[in-house]
Design a protein around this motif. Sequence first.
Motif, short mmCIF file in Angstrom:
data_model
loop_
_atom_site.label_atom_id
_atom_site.label_comp_id
_atom_site.label_asym_id
_atom_site.label_seq_id
_atom_site.Cartn_x
_atom_site.Cartn_y
_atom_site.Cartn_z
N UNK A 104 40.94 27.42 33.26
CA UNK A 104 39.74 27.76 32.51
C UNK A 104 38.46 27.57 33.32
N UNK A 105 38.43 26.55 34.15
CA UNK A 105 37.23 26.32 34.97
C UNK A 105 37.05 27.47 35.96
N UNK A 106 38.12 27.91 36.58
CA UNK A 106 38.05 29.05 37.50
C UNK A 106 37.61 30.31 36.77
N UNK A 107 38.19 30.55 35.60
CA UNK A 107 37.83 31.73 34.81
C UNK A 107 36.34 31.72 34.50
N UNK A 108 35.83 30.60 34.04
CA UNK A 108 34.40 30.50 33.72
C UNK A 108 33.54 30.68 34.95
N UNK A 109 33.95 30.10 36.06
CA UNK A 109 33.19 30.24 37.30
C UNK A 109 33.13 31.70 37.75
N UNK A 110 34.26 32.38 37.71
CA UNK A 110 34.28 33.79 38.11
C UNK A 110 33.48 34.66 37.16
N UNK A 111 33.54 34.35 35.87
CA UNK A 111 32.71 35.09 34.90
C UNK A 111 31.23 34.93 35.23
N UNK A 112 30.86 33.70 35.52
CA UNK A 112 29.46 33.43 35.85
C UNK A 112 29.05 34.17 37.14
N UNK A 113 29.90 34.10 38.16
CA UNK A 113 29.60 34.78 39.41
C UNK A 113 29.54 36.29 39.23
N UNK A 114 30.38 36.82 38.35
CA UNK A 114 30.45 38.27 38.17
C UNK A 114 29.18 38.84 37.54
N UNK A 115 28.37 37.99 36.92
CA UNK A 115 27.09 38.47 36.37
C UNK A 115 26.09 38.78 37.49
N UNK A 116 26.31 38.18 38.65
CA UNK A 116 25.38 38.38 39.76
C UNK A 116 25.99 39.15 40.93
N UNK A 117 27.31 39.05 41.10
CA UNK A 117 27.97 39.64 42.27
C UNK A 117 29.15 40.51 41.85
N UNK A 118 29.47 41.47 42.71
CA UNK A 118 30.75 42.14 42.61
C UNK A 118 31.75 41.18 43.24
N UNK A 119 32.91 41.03 42.62
CA UNK A 119 33.91 40.10 43.13
C UNK A 119 35.13 40.88 43.62
N UNK A 120 35.61 40.50 44.78
CA UNK A 120 36.78 41.14 45.37
C UNK A 120 37.76 40.04 45.76
N UNK A 121 39.03 40.26 45.43
CA UNK A 121 40.08 39.35 45.86
C UNK A 121 40.98 40.07 46.86
N UNK A 122 41.37 39.38 47.91
CA UNK A 122 42.27 39.93 48.91
C UNK A 122 43.43 38.97 49.13
N UNK A 123 44.50 39.50 49.67
CA UNK A 123 45.67 38.68 49.97
C UNK A 123 46.54 39.41 50.97
N UNK A 124 47.39 38.66 51.65
CA UNK A 124 48.38 39.31 52.51
C UNK A 124 49.73 39.40 51.79
N UNK A 125 49.75 39.05 50.52
CA UNK A 125 50.95 39.21 49.71
C UNK A 125 51.01 40.62 49.14
N UNK A 126 52.19 41.06 48.73
CA UNK A 126 52.29 42.37 48.08
C UNK A 126 51.42 42.41 46.82
N UNK A 127 50.93 43.59 46.47
CA UNK A 127 50.07 43.76 45.30
C UNK A 127 50.76 43.22 44.05
N UNK A 128 52.04 43.50 43.89
CA UNK A 128 52.80 43.03 42.72
C UNK A 128 52.71 41.51 42.59
N UNK A 129 52.92 40.81 43.68
CA UNK A 129 52.85 39.34 43.68
C UNK A 129 51.43 38.87 43.44
N UNK A 130 50.45 39.54 44.02
CA UNK A 130 49.05 39.16 43.81
C UNK A 130 48.68 39.28 42.34
N UNK A 131 49.11 40.35 41.71
CA UNK A 131 48.79 40.52 40.29
C UNK A 131 49.47 39.44 39.44
N UNK A 132 50.71 39.09 39.78
CA UNK A 132 51.39 38.00 39.07
C UNK A 132 50.65 36.68 39.26
#
Length: 138
Positions: A104-132
Amino acid sequence: MTTYNLPQNPKTLIFDIDSTLYTNAAYAFEQVDCQVRQFARDRGITAEEARRMVADYRKKFAAANNGKKISLGNTLLAFGIPIAQSVEWRKTLMEPADFLKRDEKLIQTLRSLSRRFKLICVTNNPVFTARKTLDAIG
């Protein structure tokens, strides 16, 4: 350590997913070890033997390349496992929800950041695993 200067008014923040948006030592270990165990099964050797082979190869690679690290995918490739196969293993063998929970703390932090910034997540894992993974942490 490399230090970077951010622009005065950044518009976008880019996050690596694994071990950045969350930390979980057991899951970080499992992301590697599940593939090493599968390699062991395919080779008909013990998991411990496979771990030793991987560690020895990585150590020799670093010694021959000025301390440079080699990825697990490229290590397995050196043992004859195609990158596509190790990607498939990550898709089928890794279950983030076994290790991660809604944050919940991460969710709230990302919500707060998303009001000011575009947020992008990257990974070297497969997309399927990243979404999970993102589903598991909320």
